[in-house]
Motif scaffolding. Structure first.
Motif: not given
Length: 119
Positions: A2, A4-7, A46
């Motif tokens: 990946a 990026a990762e979801l922030g 989250q």
């Protein structure tokens, strides 16, 4: 691999603190921040963020000539019980008449559509 990762998922709204409070009531978690940017740190790690948007206009649902932009699907074990809770918190029913479906559609207090989905 990946990139990026979801922030965070960020919602524009007229009152970030108030909308974060609504979603804290729905999802649990901790509201952090003041002013133009407020975060909801939800259980599980989250982040749902709320950003002040002067001149905010809520999405229309359903509207074939206008995009709703996005919506949140929220999994719940009991649709009827969850519906009572979100309505008490200030949600507005948008599409809840067909009780045979596994989802119901509401708007949050700023007008963003979201679904309660049976899990």
């Amino acid at each position: 691999m990946a990139v990026a990762e979801l922030g965070a998922v960020v919602l524009d709204c007229p009152d970030p603190r108030a909308l974060a409070g609504f979603y804290a009531g729905v999802l649990g978690g901790t509201v952090e921040g003041e002013g133009d940017w407020v975060d909801l740190k939800a259980p599980g790690g989250q982040t749902l963020s709320f950003q002040a948007a002067p001149g905010f206009v809520p999405p229309k649902w359903p509207a074939p000539d206008a995009s709703q932009q996005f919506h949140l699907d929220l999994s719940v074990p009991d649709l009827d019980a969850a519906e009572k809770e979100v309505l008490a918190l200030g949600a507005t029913p948008l599409d809840t008449e067909d009780r045979s479906r596994s989802f119901r559609v509401y708007a949050d207090p700023a007008g963003h559509p979201f679904c309660l989905c049976a899990c």
